[in-house]
Design a protein around this motif. Structure first.
Motif, PDB file in Angstrom:
ATOM      1  N   VAL A  39      45.330  47.159  30.433  1.00  0.00           N
ATOM      2  CA  VAL A  39      44.186  47.109  29.646  1.00  0.00           C
ATOM      3  C   VAL A  39      43.147  46.035  30.450  1.00  0.00           C
ATOM      4  O   VAL A  39      42.041  46.495  30.542  1.00  0.00           O
ATOM      5  CB  VAL A  39      44.285  46.516  28.346  1.00  0.00           C
ATOM      6  N   ASP A  40      43.695  44.983  30.958  1.00  0.00           N
ATOM      7  CA  ASP A  40      43.042  44.294  31.828  1.00  0.00           C
ATOM      8  C   ASP A  40      42.446  44.670  32.962  1.00  0.00           C
ATOM      9  O   ASP A  40      41.692  44.169  33.540  1.00  0.00           O
ATOM     10  CB  ASP A  40      43.640  42.904  32.077  1.00  0.00           C
ATOM     11  N   LEU A  41      43.293  45.684  33.522  1.00  0.00           N
ATOM     12  CA  LEU A  41      42.690  46.286  34.681  1.00  0.00           C
ATOM     13  C   LEU A  41      41.436  47.103  34.759  1.00  0.00           C
ATOM     14  O   LEU A  41      40.784  47.272  35.468  1.00  0.00           O
ATOM     15  CB  LEU A  41      44.114  47.297  35.280  1.00  0.00           C
ATOM     16  N   ILE A  42      41.281  47.738  33.453  1.00  0.00           N
ATOM     17  CA  ILE A  42      40.162  48.629  33.564  1.00  0.00           C
ATOM     18  C   ILE A  42      39.012  48.289  32.440  1.00  0.00           C
ATOM     19  O   ILE A  42      37.967  48.806  32.464  1.00  0.00           O
ATOM     20  CB  ILE A  42      40.575  50.065  32.975  1.00  0.00           C
ATOM     21  N   ALA A  43      39.369  47.306  31.519  1.00  0.00           N
ATOM     22  CA  ALA A  43      38.435  46.888  30.481  1.00  0.00           C
ATOM     23  C   ALA A  43      38.102  45.558  30.382  1.00  0.00           C
ATOM     24  O   ALA A  43      38.816  44.438  30.657  1.00  0.00           O
ATOM     25  CB  ALA A  43      38.963  47.477  29.333  1.00  0.00           C
TER      26      ALA A  43
ATOM     27  N   ALA B 240      45.568  38.793  23.907  1.00  0.00           N
ATOM     28  CA  ALA B 240      46.906  38.740  23.808  1.00  0.00           C
ATOM     29  C   ALA B 240      47.832  39.819  24.820  1.00  0.00           C
ATOM     30  O   ALA B 240      48.929  39.281  25.300  1.00  0.00           O
ATOM     31  CB  ALA B 240      47.193  38.799  22.296  1.00  0.00           C
ATOM     32  N   LEU B 241      47.256  40.851  24.718  1.00  0.00           N
ATOM     33  CA  LEU B 241      48.040  41.914  25.612  1.00  0.00           C
ATOM     34  C   LEU B 241      47.918  41.520  27.156  1.00  0.00           C
ATOM     35  O   LEU B 241      48.820  41.658  28.027  1.00  0.00           O
ATOM     36  CB  LEU B 241      47.400  43.311  25.449  1.00  0.00           C
ATOM     37  N   SER B 242      46.852  40.792  27.499  1.00  0.00           N
ATOM     38  CA  SER B 242      46.640  40.414  28.943  1.00  0.00           C
ATOM     39  C   SER B 242      47.615  39.327  29.426  1.00  0.00           C
ATOM     40  O   SER B 242      48.050  38.881  30.390  1.00  0.00           O
ATOM     41  CB  SER B 242      45.287  39.967  29.455  1.00  0.00           C
ATOM     42  N   ARG B 243      48.154  38.605  28.245  1.00  0.00           N
ATOM     43  CA  ARG B 243      48.844  37.279  28.607  1.00  0.00           C
ATOM     44  C   ARG B 243      50.217  37.564  28.073  1.00  0.00           C
ATOM     45  O   ARG B 243      51.168  36.692  28.344  1.00  0.00           O
ATOM     46  CB  ARG B 243      48.328  36.185  27.588  1.00  0.00           C
ATOM     47  N   THR B 244      50.713  38.657  27.509  1.00  0.00           N
ATOM     48  CA  THR B 244      52.060  38.812  27.101  1.00  0.00           C
ATOM     49  C   THR B 244      53.142  38.969  28.001  1.00  0.00           C
ATOM     50  O   THR B 244      52.652  39.697  29.345  1.00  0.00           O
ATOM     51  CB  THR B 244      52.320  40.338  25.982  1.00  0.00           C
TER      52      THR B 244
END
Length: 377
Positions: A31-35, A131-135
């Motif tokens: 997610v953090d890679l593209i958005a 939160a997803l980028s840090r999980t």
């Protein structure tokens, strides 16, 4: 994943031909890679950029704690605005479509390097994405709905639409509305023009409100000087624009949908400059020290504008002096920073920004103005 592209199995939903909608999944780390999140703010020229509210750290931490736990079920997906460069390839065979969706593969460009620009924007789910980028659960599959829209206006419109269940902060909504052409709800169009006018009042160097209106895009530094909440000012302007007896109502051409914004600017700056000049000791103070600058004062004085400006020709070279003359009629009847409001029986600092107090103060000021003006004749 090919070099520079991320490939994912995908369903293309057939809603309309102009804006394709894709349903697919990403790993949490992708997610953090593209958005990216389009934070609301303003550029050096004062133009509104972005649309997302600030990060809620406590909320993000709660989501992250759950994502780091065992047996995670995370059906809450993300909505992304995808770049027009994405490529969809339908699968071969007669059963790839059921008339509602088409199965295939979606190719999404990937940012090169940690500091490179990301091709997609998060329209809904910014707290979840953080939160997803840090999980620790880096490969957790995350459901995603993506639509192709490189146009910021479309992204803002969708952002407002998907946030109708859990309402956005009122000041964020009112600041975003002037930036979109199509308004997503029949209840919102009336807020669009007032919010644009508040922008003007906050940015126009000739305005008494210049730099002191608190907006969702205000920087932390700007918020230190901002003492007027924009929602109260928006409501005051909205009342005047909508009511047939409002002083701003004649500046709107309902038949053609056009508005004489220059004429409205002249009225607003003339009146509120006269207010500032009439009550210099009460102007520019935080609401805790001056109720004139709070919502109750802004709303009540906004209603008084209808009576005062009915006696002022804004095209006259003496317009400001004439407005000040009219406001001096109620100067001695006001207690913005000390004393007790007669008839209301309230100390100055007990006036609250509630419908009851706004109505009571508005009626009191109207009576004082009419009575004192009649006594002068």
């Amino acid at each position: 994943m090919t070099e520079g592209w991320l490939e994912r199995r995908c369903l293309k939903v057939l809603q309309n031909e102009d804006t394709p909608l894709y349903l697919f999944a990403l790993a949490a780390e992708e997610v953090d890679l593209i958005a990216s999140v389009a934070r609301i703010g303003r550029d050096e020229a004062g133009k509104l950029i972005g649309y997302q509210r600030p990060e809620k750290k406590k909320h993000v931490k709660q989501i992250q704690d759950y994502l780091d736990s065992a047996d995670v079920l995370f059906p809450n997906g993300l909505i992304l605005a995808l770049p027009p460069e994405v490529r969809f390839k339908s699968s071969r065979g007669p059963t790839t479509s059921d008339g509602l969706v088409v199965a295939g593969t979606l190719e999404i460009p990937v940012s090169q390097g940690d500091d490179g620009p990301r091709p997609a924007w998060i329209v809904d789910g910014q707290q979840r994405s953080l939160a997803l980028s840090r999980t620790k659960n880096r490969r957790l599959p995350v459901p995603v709905a993506g639509f192709v829209a490189n146009n910021l206006e479309i992204q803002r419109e969708q952002f407002l639409r998907v946030n109708t269940v859990q309402p956005l902060p009122a000041n964020l909504v009112t600041e975003l509305l002037p930036e979109i052409t199509r308004v997503p709800s029949g209840r919102l169009p009336t807020r669009k023009l007032p919010s644009a006018l508040v922008d003007m009042l906050n940015q126009d160097p000739g305005s008494p409100f210049a730099g002191i209106v608190k907006r969702a895009s205000s920087t932390d530094e700007a918020k230190k000087a901002a003492i007027v909440t924009d929602t109260g000012l928006v409501e005051a302007l909205k009342e005047s624009l909508e009511s047939p007896s409002g002083v701003l109502f004649p500046y709107r051409n309902i038949a053609t949908g056009t508005t004489d914004t220059e004429g409205i600017r002249d009225v607003l700056i003339t009146y509120w400059t006269a207010v500032r000049n009439t009550f210099p000791k009460a102007w520019g103070l935080p609401p805790t020290k001056s109720r004139l600058m709070g919502g109750v004062g802004i709303r009540a004085m906004g209603r008084l504008m209808e009576r005062v400006m009915a006696h002022v020709d804004v095209n006259s070279p003496t317009a400001l002096a004439d407005a000040e003359k009219e406001l001096r009629i109620i100067e001695g009847s006001c207690f913005w920073t000390e004393g007790v409001w007669p008839e209301l029986g309230l100390p100055w600092d007990e006036l609250q920004n509630t419908p009851r107090h706004i109505s009571a103060l508005s009626n009191y000021l109207a009576r004082a103005y009419v009575t004192n003006r009649a006594a002068l004749k």
